[in-house]
Write a protein that holds these residues in place. Structure first.
Motif, PDB file in Angstrom:
ATOM      1  N   ASP A 377      41.264  -4.628 -58.302  1.00  0.00           N
ATOM      2  CA  ASP A 377      40.805  -4.972 -56.960  1.00  0.00           C
ATOM      3  C   ASP A 377      40.550  -6.470 -56.836  1.00  0.00           C
ATOM      4  OD1 ASP A 377      40.943  -2.373 -56.141  1.00  0.00           O
ATOM      5  OD2 ASP A 377      38.787  -2.033 -56.016  1.00  0.00           O
ATOM      6  N   THR A 582      44.467   9.279 -57.186  1.00  0.00           N
ATOM      7  CA  THR A 582      44.502   7.837 -57.395  1.00  0.00           C
ATOM      8  C   THR A 582      43.480   7.465 -58.457  1.00  0.00           C
ATOM      9  OG1 THR A 582      42.756   7.081 -55.878  1.00  0.00           O
ATOM     10  CG2 THR A 582      44.881   7.663 -54.889  1.00  0.00           C
ATOM     11  N   LYS A 584      41.020   5.767 -57.996  1.00  0.00           N
ATOM     12  CA  LYS A 584      39.703   5.709 -57.369  1.00  0.00           C
ATOM     13  C   LYS A 584      39.180   7.092 -56.994  1.00  0.00           C
ATOM     14  CE  LYS A 584      40.295   1.004 -55.727  1.00  0.00           C
ATOM     15  NZ  LYS A 584      40.632   0.101 -54.615  1.00  0.00           N
ATOM     16  N   ASP A 705      47.174  -0.051 -54.569  1.00  0.00           N
ATOM     17  CA  ASP A 705      46.634   1.113 -55.263  1.00  0.00           C
ATOM     18  C   ASP A 705      47.730   2.165 -55.394  1.00  0.00           C
ATOM     19  OD1 ASP A 705      44.110   0.197 -55.791  1.00  0.00           O
ATOM     20  OD2 ASP A 705      43.197   1.049 -54.000  1.00  0.00           O
TER      21      ASP A 705
END
Length: 717
Positions: A377, A582, A584, A705
């Motif tokens: 990120d 993902t 995340k 992502d």
């Protein structure tokens, strides 16, 4: 938007017939009339092939004895969008059944939104009948749909009626009218915005009003871009609803002044990153309109605190010890959205120290980042800010060494070139010529954007070979760039590329049409008129638009049935869902297999083949959308075929899933999740599902992502 709930029921159809009928979810009455499955199947076939069935579809829409058949026929006409059926659609507004009137109202709005605009006389007729229907309609749901359609129409009479309805004592209808006026202002521009009675919109923002009314008022005030709305926008920044606060913060960017920088600066610390993103974007817009020193720029220094929080204490979701830790992890990742919004908006030259300060804060955070997710990120945000700095000077410099070694060179170059293409008055694009020979298609494509935006004669020789390349996306962009360069030597290659349009209509039609007009002038007319008969709706639309510009007279294409172009995947199961995995966390989506069987079935089939595994979210616009599904990663790719649009009555709310398009019937594999309600997308892009869990993951997504896997699942009812 490149590859942008049912209100009423169409039928009480069984799951078995969902693919055939395209119906929406409905609780059947006690006495359910038997369905004529054969007729419904024929309607689906006509819709798929964009055919009127030699007049049978129009006849069913107006005269079928079964109300469900009339409603389903009107839905098909809404999706086909043939102006010749307008009279039938408008007649449906007088049907005895509310469900049929609702479908007719929706179809009327789709006609108003048609990719190929209606003629003035047709708009006048549409306005008159819609106004009459809205005045007499007693069914609340149908009336709401009529208000939406008046907003899509956006004619003076429609705007006047919506302004009247904003003063309605019913807060829900008043809010819906305000929202529809906001859509009209977005679609029709300043002429509509100037007619909006601001006092009525401001009244909707009162704390005691329902949240839908407040959102409608805020949406309208943020859209009209009138300085007189500032006082109301300032008051609603304290609303308890995040969507209202975000809309009001957004409105400042177009009408605010330096004195508003302080309050917007405080919003950078709003608990909702979506609100903070709009505040950052508005501060950047205010900075562009003032001279140094500028309080709007000073206020942006507060973002450095957010930059540090992106990584502080961050751990990957899979390593989280409990649900609270996972939520905190995603919240920290979402902290990056205001920085992304600022980088996307850009700052004037004197705002450069803000970018430098933020990059220092990110570098500081990267050294102590607790996970690979955080480092990725931070690296991307650093490159985003670096690219914004390169836009300021009009050439590549900062992106050449951004991202702490985590971002591959082609991705950095493509990002930087795309931003530099947005530079104004920064000289020629001679520096970009060498990137036209880069082996990576993304780099070539963005280098072409720079050359097209800032033409230099020496680029022509490097552009010509790209027109003859195998990559049709790059070839089309090169043709368009040759047109910008007025390169007569490229004409033969452009004509050869034009011959490929019938086989690859999605990628080539628009850029090649522009190149032909630029290089051939009226000599391009015969070929463009041939395209008016092409089976693909988008090719016909492009040809009609190009011919209208070329001849100075309005040219309209004709509807062409496309039986040879029919695509119908296997139907997705009744309770079909998709789980996007993902780094995340997971995002679970419920597909609307009833109302959008084709679109849902297509994504379901692609997921089962593993198509999305390893594909990225290539586009994230804070407080708007997160878009993915492109195997190229540059927003120009797809599965090698196009699917037809299935416009539904599902509104774009927070977490709605939509199909990205480049024109009518150009869907493929690119989808998007909405961060917040987006009324201007309603009825324009196929809405075919909703996020049922993992919205916090959607909020935390950044460009790049990766979708590790998409699993097809069956969800509970």
């Amino acid at each position: 938007m490149r590859r942008s709930h049912s209100v009423r029921a169409l039928s009480a159809c069984a799951v078995t017939f969902s693919l055939l009928t395209g119906c929406v979810r409905h609780v059947p009455p006690v006495e359910t009339p038997p369905l004529d499955a054969q007729t419904l199947a024929r309607i689906q076939d006509w819709e798929d092939s964009r055919s009127l069935g030699d007049g049978e579809l129009v006849s069913l829409a107006g005269r079928a004895s079964d109300a469900w058949v009339r409603a389903r026929s009107l839905r098909a006409l809404a999706r086909i969008q043939d102006p010749a059926t307008l009279e039938t659609v408008l007649a449906g507004l007088k049907d005895a059944e509310a469900d049929v009137r609702g479908e007719a109202a929706f179809a009327a709005g789709e006609m108003a939104l048609s990719w190929e605009p209606l003629l003035e006389a047709e708009l006048t007729s549409l306005e008159a009948v819609l106004l009459e229907a809205e005045r007499s309609e007693s069914d609340v749901d149908v009336r709401r749909t009529l208000l939406d359609s008046l907003g899509r129409l956006g004619t003076p009479g429609a705007v006047t009626r919506l302004a009247e309805r904003m003063r309605d004592g019913d807060g829900a209808l008043a809010g819906r009218s305000a929202q529809a006026l906001g859509v009209a202002a977005r679609v029709r521009g300043a002429a509509v915005a100037a007619q909006v009675p601001l006092a009525s919109a401001e009244a909707l923002l009162a704390a005691e009003r329902p949240v839908d009314a407040r959102r409608g008022g805020a949406y309208l005030l943020s859209t009209v871009k009138r300085p007189q709305a500032l006082a109301a926008l300032r008051r609603c920044l304290g609303d308890e609803d995040a969507d209202v606060r975000a809309l009001c913060a957004k409105g400042f960017g177009d009408v605010g002044g330096p004195e508003d920088a302080v309050v917007l600066g405080r919003l950078l610390e709003d608990p909702s990153p979506r609100v903070a993103s709009e505040a950052a974007r508005s501060l950047a817009k205010l900075a562009a309109s003032c001279s140094a020193p500028c309080t709007a720029v000073d206020a942006l220094d507060a973002l450095s605190v957010r930059a540090k929080r992106v990584a502080r204490g961050m751990a990957p979701p899979e390593a989280a010890g409990d649900a609270k830790t996972t939520v905190e992890t995603l919240a920290r990742s979402a902290e990056g959205h205001p920085l992304l919004a600022l980088a996307q908006q850009g700052l004037p030259d004197f705002g450069r120290p803000v970018f430098e300060s933020l990059r220092l804060a990110l570098a500081d955070a990267e050294r102590g980042a607790a996970s690979d997710v955080a480092r990725a990120d931070l690296a991307w945000l650093d490159c985003r800010l670096a690219a914004a700095m390169d836009r300021q000077v009009g050439t590549l410099k900062e992106v050449l060494d951004c991202g702490y070694g985590h971002i591959p060179e082609p991705r950095r170059l493509a990002l930087g070139l795309r931003e530099v293409a947005l530079s104004k008055g920064k000289g020629g694009a001679g520096f970009a010529v060498k990137y036209l020979r880069n082996p990576d298609a993304r780099v070539k494509l963005t280098a072409l954007e720079v050359v097209a935006a800032r033409p230099v004669p020496e680029a022509a020789a490097a552009v010509r070979p790209l027109i003859e390349g195998e990559d049709t996306v790059v070839a089309g962009a090169a043709a368009a760039t040759a047109g910008q360069l007025k390169d007569a030597e490229a004409l033969a290659a452009v004509e050869a590329l034009a011959a490929r349009v019938p086989q690859t209509p999605g990628d080539l039609a628009e850029p090649v049409a522009g190149a032909l007009v630029a290089l051939q002038g009226r000599a391009a007319e015969p070929r463009l008129r041939e395209w008016l008969e092409h089976p693909h709706a988008n090719v016909r639309r492009v040809a009609a638009q190009a011919l209208s510009e070329l001849t100075g007279q309005r040219v309209r294409s004709t509807r062409v049935p496309q039986s040879a172009y029919t695509f119908r995947p296997q139907a997705a199961p009744a309770r079909a869902g998709l789980v996007f995995r993902t780094d995340k966390g997971n995002i679970t989506v419920r597909l609307d297999v009833d109302e959008a069987p084709l679109t849902s079935g297509n994504l379901h089939a692609l997921a089962r083949k593993g198509y999305f595994n390893g594909v990225t979210f290539h586009r994230v616009v804070p407080d708007f959308v997160a878009q993915g599904g492109d195997p190229r990663g540059d927003g120009e790719g797809g599965p090698g075929y196009s699917i037809r649009c299935e416009m539904t009555r599902r509104p774009y709310l927070r977490g709605t899933v939509g199909m990205a398009l480049a024109g009518k019937d150009t869907g493929g594999s690119q989808f998007f999740f909405t961060h917040a309600p987006q009324p201007h997308l309603d009825g324009r892009y196929t809405a075919f599902g909703e996020v049922v869990s993992g919205m916090d993951v959607v909020d935390a997504l950044l460009e790049g992502d990766v979708i590790r896997e998409v699993r097809a699942v069956e969800l509970a009812p």
